[in-house]
Design an enzyme around this catalytic site. Sequence first.
Site, PDB file in Angstrom:
ATOM      1  N   SER A 143       0.856  -1.184   0.000  1.00 34.22           N
ATOM      2  CA  SER A 143       0.000   0.000   0.000  1.00 34.22           C
ATOM      3  C   SER A 143       0.893   1.236   0.000  1.00 34.22           C
ATOM      4  CB  SER A 143      -0.942  -0.032   1.205  1.00 34.22           C
ATOM      5  OG  SER A 143      -1.853   1.048   1.173  1.00 34.22           O
ATOM      6  N   TYR A 199      -4.773   9.588  -4.949  1.00 33.12           N
ATOM      7  CA  TYR A 199      -3.884   8.452  -4.735  1.00 33.12           C
ATOM      8  C   TYR A 199      -4.012   7.954  -3.294  1.00 33.12           C
ATOM      9  CZ  TYR A 199       0.524   5.868  -4.209  1.00 33.12           C
ATOM     10  OH  TYR A 199       1.473   4.910  -3.946  1.00 33.12           O
ATOM     11  N   LYS A 215      -5.122   4.210  -1.806  1.00 30.85           N
ATOM     12  CA  LYS A 215      -4.263   3.410  -0.950  1.00 30.85           C
ATOM     13  C   LYS A 215      -4.909   3.144   0.411  1.00 30.85           C
ATOM     14  CE  LYS A 215      -0.778   2.455  -3.591  1.00 30.85           C
ATOM     15  NZ  LYS A 215      -0.436   1.040  -3.908  1.00 30.85           N
TER      16      LYS A 215
END
Length: 263
Positions: free
Chosen positions: A153, A168, A172
């Site tokens: 991750s 982003y 994650k």
Amino acid sequence: MGEIALMATTGDRFSGRTALVTGGGSGIGRAVALAFAAEGARVVVAGRRPEPLKETVALIEERGGAALAAPADVSRSGDAEALVAAAVDHFGSLDVAVNNAGVFRGGVPLADLPEADWHEQLAVNVTGVHLALQAEIRRMRTQPTGGAIVTVSSNFGVHTTAPGAAAYAATKAAVTALSRGAALDHIRDGVRINVVSPGATATPMSLRAGETDADRAERARATLPLGRVSATEEIAAAVLYLASDAAASVVGTDLLVDSGASL
């Protein structure tokens, strides 16, 4: 540093086991693939571009290891299933899987992020991990020895974020939650799932626009508690620990390797 780290970790922790690494053509994925091979694993490296995968396989074979390049786009369910089948057909089992494939599209405020960039990050970072997990777990739970899965991750998401990284970070955070939920769902099936969350690492992804490696090193000295970014081999070491028998009772953890950035 790469050669020293690989030599230091050479052993047989994964002898006789098959490890699948997505995003294995470069960066963290390549370091992970090389580290598994150095520890005796037969390695399947997957990614969307064949040439970098072939380069990783060549590096493994030069060191006496066994590897297979398997081009695949894990955001497609058929590709994820075919990837697992290729590993089993070629090497006989799937004992370890590392879901490392991911993309970063950002560097601009959220309101200015193109919709296509949002959808690509969702497709690769979240749907890709979801589909890979499903295919891997379905195979591993049929094996008497089960299996271990590590998802890569990021410290962006659950732990911290930065300007220009909102989308982003959201993907994650989803990856971490998805993996931890799957860990709870499938530990009684003999499938042990954990997460490694890297921070800035010595790969092109951590370079800012126009920045050189030297520029990044200077920035890290000034901004990171450790004073430097992580080496890819250090991320690989964390992945191998979580996949190994030494972590047999570690389930659903999220291991930060980020030079103290999220403190």
